[in-house]
Design an enzyme around this catalytic site. Structure first.
Site, PDB file in Angstrom:
ATOM      1  N   TYR A 100       7.919   6.995  -4.164  1.00 34.86           N
ATOM      2  CA  TYR A 100       6.995   6.567  -3.105  1.00 34.86           C
ATOM      3  C   TYR A 100       6.699   7.746  -2.179  1.00 34.86           C
ATOM      4  O   TYR A 100       5.535   8.053  -1.884  1.00 34.86           O
ATOM      5  CB  TYR A 100       7.598   5.402  -2.309  1.00 34.86           C
ATOM      6  CG  TYR A 100       6.889   5.156  -1.000  1.00 34.86           C
ATOM      7  CD1 TYR A 100       5.610   4.611  -0.961  1.00 34.86           C
ATOM      8  CD2 TYR A 100       7.500   5.493   0.226  1.00 34.86           C
ATOM      9  CE1 TYR A 100       4.946   4.412   0.243  1.00 34.86           C
ATOM     10  CE2 TYR A 100       6.848   5.293   1.429  1.00 34.86           C
ATOM     11  CZ  TYR A 100       5.574   4.755   1.437  1.00 34.86           C
ATOM     12  OH  TYR A 100       4.923   4.567   2.628  1.00 34.86           O
ATOM     13  N   SER A 158       3.466   9.150   6.006  1.00 31.08           N
ATOM     14  CA  SER A 158       4.725   8.525   6.417  1.00 31.08           C
ATOM     15  C   SER A 158       5.741   9.588   6.792  1.00 31.08           C
ATOM     16  O   SER A 158       5.700  10.720   6.278  1.00 31.08           O
ATOM     17  CB  SER A 158       5.254   7.714   5.226  1.00 31.08           C
ATOM     18  OG  SER A 158       6.600   7.397   5.395  1.00 31.08           O
ATOM     19  N   LYS A 183       3.101  10.136  -1.226  1.00 34.67           N
ATOM     20  CA  LYS A 183       2.562  10.514   0.096  1.00 34.67           C
ATOM     21  C   LYS A 183       2.429  12.036   0.196  1.00 34.67           C
ATOM     22  O   LYS A 183       1.425  12.561   0.681  1.00 34.67           O
ATOM     23  CB  LYS A 183       3.461   9.984   1.217  1.00 34.67           C
ATOM     24  CG  LYS A 183       3.503   8.477   1.318  1.00 34.67           C
ATOM     25  CD  LYS A 183       2.167   7.889   1.728  1.00 34.67           C
ATOM     26  CE  LYS A 183       2.156   6.373   1.738  1.00 34.67           C
ATOM     27  NZ  LYS A 183       0.816   5.786   1.813  1.00 34.67           N
TER      28      LYS A 183
HETATM   29  P1  NAD Z   1       0.954  -3.542   3.182  1.00 30.30           P
HETATM   30  O1  NAD Z   1       1.501  -3.696   1.810  1.00 30.30           O
HETATM   31  O2  NAD Z   1       1.113  -4.669   4.135  1.00 30.30           O
HETATM   32  O3  NAD Z   1      -0.595  -3.178   3.108  1.00 30.30           O
HETATM   33  C1  NAD Z   1      -1.146  -2.426   2.047  1.00 30.30           C
HETATM   34  C2  NAD Z   1      -2.363  -3.189   1.530  1.00 30.30           C
HETATM   35  O4  NAD Z   1      -2.928  -2.435   0.449  1.00 30.30           O
HETATM   36  C3  NAD Z   1      -2.025  -4.579   0.998  1.00 30.30           C
HETATM   37  O5  NAD Z   1      -2.875  -5.536   1.608  1.00 30.30           O
HETATM   38  C4  NAD Z   1      -2.289  -4.471  -0.509  1.00 30.30           C
HETATM   39  O6  NAD Z   1      -2.767  -5.699  -1.036  1.00 30.30           O
HETATM   40  C5  NAD Z   1      -3.284  -3.349  -0.577  1.00 30.30           C
HETATM   41  N1  NAD Z   1      -3.284  -2.600  -1.833  1.00 30.30           N
HETATM   42  C6  NAD Z   1      -2.231  -2.053  -2.477  1.00 30.30           C
HETATM   43  N2  NAD Z   1      -2.656  -1.442  -3.616  1.00 30.30           N
HETATM   44  C7  NAD Z   1      -4.012  -1.611  -3.667  1.00 30.30           C
HETATM   45  C8  NAD Z   1      -5.011  -1.267  -4.596  1.00 30.30           C
HETATM   46  N3  NAD Z   1      -4.725  -0.611  -5.733  1.00 30.30           N
HETATM   47  N4  NAD Z   1      -6.292  -1.585  -4.339  1.00 30.30           N
HETATM   48  C9  NAD Z   1      -6.615  -2.267  -3.221  1.00 30.30           C
HETATM   49  N5  NAD Z   1      -5.700  -2.666  -2.309  1.00 30.30           N
HETATM   50  C10 NAD Z   1      -4.408  -2.344  -2.535  1.00 30.30           C
HETATM   51  O7  NAD Z   1       1.580  -2.188   3.780  1.00 30.30           O
HETATM   52  P2  NAD Z   1       1.520  -1.621   5.257  1.00 30.30           P
HETATM   53  O8  NAD Z   1       2.895  -1.680   5.824  1.00 30.30           O
HETATM   54  O9  NAD Z   1       0.393  -2.199   5.992  1.00 30.30           O
HETATM   55  O10 NAD Z   1       1.246  -0.086   4.907  1.00 30.30           O
HETATM   56  C11 NAD Z   1      -0.062   0.450   4.902  1.00 30.30           C
HETATM   57  C12 NAD Z   1       0.012   1.896   4.492  1.00 30.30           C
HETATM   58  O11 NAD Z   1       0.882   2.586   5.393  1.00 30.30           O
HETATM   59  C13 NAD Z   1       0.586   2.121   3.096  1.00 30.30           C
HETATM   60  O12 NAD Z   1      -0.107   3.186   2.488  1.00 30.30           O
HETATM   61  C14 NAD Z   1       2.023   2.521   3.369  1.00 30.30           C
HETATM   62  O13 NAD Z   1       2.542   3.344   2.359  1.00 30.30           O
HETATM   63  C15 NAD Z   1       1.894   3.289   4.670  1.00 30.30           C
HETATM   64  N6  NAD Z   1       3.127   3.293   5.466  1.00 30.30           N
HETATM   65  C16 NAD Z   1       3.757   2.122   5.784  1.00 30.30           C
HETATM   66  C17 NAD Z   1       4.955   2.147   6.488  1.00 30.30           C
HETATM   67  C18 NAD Z   1       5.687   0.870   6.813  1.00 30.30           C
HETATM   68  O14 NAD Z   1       6.895   0.936   7.108  1.00 30.30           O
HETATM   69  N7  NAD Z   1       5.051  -0.284   6.807  1.00 30.30           N
HETATM   70  C19 NAD Z   1       5.513   3.373   6.909  1.00 30.30           C
HETATM   71  C20 NAD Z   1       4.823   4.533   6.589  1.00 30.30           C
HETATM   72  C21 NAD Z   1       3.632   4.490   5.868  1.00 30.30           C
HETATM   73  N1  UFG Z   2      18.910  -1.338   7.392  1.00 30.65           N
HETATM   74  C1  UFG Z   2      20.039  -2.132   7.368  1.00 30.65           C
HETATM   75  N2  UFG Z   2      19.955  -3.326   6.724  1.00 30.65           N
HETATM   76  C2  UFG Z   2      18.821  -3.769   6.119  1.00 30.65           C
HETATM   77  C3  UFG Z   2      17.675  -2.947   6.155  1.00 30.65           C
HETATM   78  C4  UFG Z   2      17.759  -1.736   6.790  1.00 30.65           C
HETATM   79  O1  UFG Z   2      21.076  -1.767   7.911  1.00 30.65           O
HETATM   80  O2  UFG Z   2      18.836  -4.878   5.544  1.00 30.65           O
HETATM   81  C5  UFG Z   2      18.953  -0.056   8.115  1.00 30.65           C
HETATM   82  C6  UFG Z   2      18.705   1.152   7.236  1.00 30.65           C
HETATM   83  O3  UFG Z   2      19.908   1.603   6.656  1.00 30.65           O
HETATM   84  C7  UFG Z   2      18.115   2.147   8.246  1.00 30.65           C
HETATM   85  C8  UFG Z   2      17.356   1.231   9.230  1.00 30.65           C
HETATM   86  O4  UFG Z   2      17.929  -0.057   9.062  1.00 30.65           O
HETATM   87  O5  UFG Z   2      19.138   2.786   8.953  1.00 30.65           O
HETATM   88  C9  UFG Z   2      15.866   1.166   8.947  1.00 30.65           C
HETATM   89  O6  UFG Z   2      15.656   0.820   7.586  1.00 30.65           O
HETATM   90  P1  UFG Z   2      14.216   0.387   7.030  1.00 30.65           P
HETATM   91  O7  UFG Z   2      14.415   0.036   5.591  1.00 30.65           O
HETATM   92  O8  UFG Z   2      13.628  -0.646   7.914  1.00 30.65           O
HETATM   93  O9  UFG Z   2      13.352   1.695   7.209  1.00 30.65           O
HETATM   94  P2  UFG Z   2      13.535   3.170   6.615  1.00 30.65           P
HETATM   95  O10 UFG Z   2      13.667   4.097   7.773  1.00 30.65           O
HETATM   96  O11 UFG Z   2      14.581   3.214   5.594  1.00 30.65           O
HETATM   97  O12 UFG Z   2      12.159   3.410   5.875  1.00 30.65           O
HETATM   98  C10 UFG Z   2      10.901   3.005   6.412  1.00 30.65           C
HETATM   99  C11 UFG Z   2       9.971   2.648   5.262  1.00 30.65           C
HETATM  100  C12 UFG Z   2       9.710   3.867   4.443  1.00 30.65           C
HETATM  101  C13 UFG Z   2       9.127   4.944   5.333  1.00 30.65           C
HETATM  102  C14 UFG Z   2      10.060   5.218   6.489  1.00 30.65           C
HETATM  103  C15 UFG Z   2       9.451   6.205   7.444  1.00 30.65           C
HETATM  104  O13 UFG Z   2      10.571   1.653   4.456  1.00 30.65           O
HETATM  105  O14 UFG Z   2       8.767   3.587   3.457  1.00 30.65           O
HETATM  106  O15 UFG Z   2      10.339   4.014   7.196  1.00 30.65           O
HETATM  107  O16 UFG Z   2       8.204   5.770   7.820  1.00 30.65           O
HETATM  108  F1  UFG Z   2       8.978   6.066   4.613  1.00 30.65           F
END
Ligand code: NAD
Ligand code: UFG
Length: 356
Positions: free
Chosen positions: A173, A149, A177
């Site tokens: 979190y 991430s 990572k």
């Molecule tokens: P998500 O929660 O939709 O998907 C993650 C999946 O992993 C879920 O289906 C959950 O049930 C499963 N899971 C969690 N713990 C588990 C365990 N112990 N055993 C088996 N399954 C398990 O999240 P996502 O947005 O699809 O994210 C996927 C990956 O990408 C995550 O590792 C997350 O940290 C990373 N990531 C997400 C974002 C984002 O903004 N969505 C940004 C950067 C990185």
């Molecule tokens: N924001 C608002 N109101 C809300 C939610 C978000 O104003 O209700 C703003 C935040 O302040 C930020 C932007 O919208 O400026 C994006 O916020 P998000 O929470 O959607 O995303 P972040 O950039 O804070 O973080 C996300 C994931 C993290 C990940 C990161 C980089 O939540 O886990 O992107 O991948 F690490």
């Protein structure tokens, strides 16, 4: 001379066709495959002809995602309801299937929850990853793509962010990572036949055009786009914009929003470039930053829906600007994000208006 030409033609054909064959027949274990990014990646993998096996404990996703993946692609992936903390369960999958590569999405991802329950995050994300890696080593699987991430860049000193920017963690979190990235680097030093790709996602939004799969978090969303779509639906009264006094062009936070399908395709590009051992990190972003108000405006315009909002206090831990330099992924993987902001906003709403 003729011999030289023939040898080179032979080499070209060998590389070309063996690579093609490997890509088509590769069998991929997708941990977290019923989740938001995982489900979109499964769709793209199946479309490309990969065999896939999903392992998910359904802690943050629903079993019917498997049906939806089948509905979209016409192919049903193998699915195991298994926790990555269950060593035997993971090993059973490797025993039952010849796994050529793992795409490791499974993990918890809520920043606020990780501050409240750090041990749960360290245990689930780090211990779970150790068990997946141990099973890979035991069964001779040598390729892994890890969901990292942009959070690993902590508070970025400069933007756009390149892969060699300083790394740090600003919450548990993010620490999971960062530590997993470090663990994978150490693992590669000890096992030089592994091929490891760290994909650092920026802000995934959007959904599949069918509207069948998308981001539908439980409870009140933390992230911007799911919050906006809930307001659009009338499930929440208004959006709180976290601060308008940042040093950005309109004072609200700037992020690099990327369509989840572009992200999914990035995983396939990564797999296609994992023929050789090595460890590489890539940013997956568009390289363009949009402010919160630009997102609200784009959403309103494309969907013709008003999103009421109020400006609130800054959210602790937020940075003013975070966007990628995605040129390394372009140069080395041949990957670029293709979807526009309008497509991201339209598909997010198309999914949420049909969701429960
Ligand atoms: P998500 O929660 O939709 O998907 C993650 C999946 O992993 C879920 O289906 C959950 O049930 C499963 N899971 C969690 N713990 C588990 C365990 N112990 N055993 C088996 N399954 C398990 O999240 P996502 O947005 O699809 O994210 C996927 C990956 O990408 C995550 O590792 C997350 O940290 C990373 N990531 C997400 C974002 C984002 O903004 N969505 C940004 C950067 C990185
Ligand atoms: N924001 C608002 N109101 C809300 C939610 C978000 O104003 O209700 C703003 C935040 O302040 C930020 C932007 O919208 O400026 C994006 O916020 P998000 O929470 O959607 O995303 P972040 O950039 O804070 O973080 C996300 C994931 C993290 C990940 C990161 C980089 O939540 O886990 O992107 O991948 F690490």
């Amino acid at each position: 001379m003729l011999e030289y030409v023939l040898v080179n033609i032979y080499k070209y054909l060998l590389i070309h066709y063996t690579r093609k064959a490997r890509v088509v027949y590769m069998s991929v274990l997708v941990t977290g495959g019923t989740g938001y990014i995982g489900s979109h990646t499964c769709v793209e993998l199946l479309k490309k002809g990969y065999d896939i096996v999903i392992a998910d404990n359904l802690s943050n996703s629903e079993i019917d995602v498997v049906d939806k993946i089948e509905k979209i692609t016409g192919k049903r992936p193998a699915f195991y309801e298994v926790d990555i903390l269950d060593r035997d369960g993971i090993e059973r999958i490797f025993s039952a299937h010849k796994i050529d590569a793992v795409i490791h999405f499974a993990g918890k991802k809520a920043v606020g929850e990780s501050v409240e329950k750090p041990l749960m995050y360290y245990h689930n994300n780090i211990t779970g990853t150790i068990y997946v890696l141990e099973a890979m080593l035991k069964f001779g699987c040598k390729r892994i793509v890890f969901s990292s991430s942009a959070t690993v860049y902590g508070v970025p000193k400069t933007v756009p962010i390149k892969e060699d920017s300083p790394l740090s963690a600003v919450n548990p979190y993010g620490a999971t990572k960062l530590y997993i990235e470090g663990m994978l680097k150490d693992l590669y030093v000890a096992n030089k036949d592994l091929s490891i790709t760290l994909l650092r996602y920026f802000n995934p939004i959007g959904a599949h055009e069918s509207g069948l799969i998308g981001d539908n978090p439980n409870g009140i969303p933390n992230n911007l786009m799911p919050y906006i779509t809930r307001v659009a639906k009338g499930a929440l009264p208004q959006l709180g914009v976290y601060g308008n006094d940042y040093p950005t062009h309109d004072g609200t936070g700037v992020r690099d929003y990327i369509h989840v399908i572009d992200l999914a395709v990035g995983h396939i590009k990564a797999l296609e470039h994992m023929d050789r051992p090595g460890i590489n990190a890539y940013n997956l972003g568009t390289g363009k930053g949009y402010s919160v108000l630009e997102i609200v405006n784009a959403f309103e315009k494309i969907n013709n829906i008003k999103i009421p909002y109020i400006i609130t206090e800054r959210r602790p831990g937020d940075v003013a600007e975070c966007y990628s330099d995605p040129s390394k992924a372009k140069d080395e993987l041949g990957w670029v994000a293709e979807y526009s902001l309008e497509e991201m906003c339209a598909s997010s709403w198309n999914f949420q208006r049909q969701a429960n």
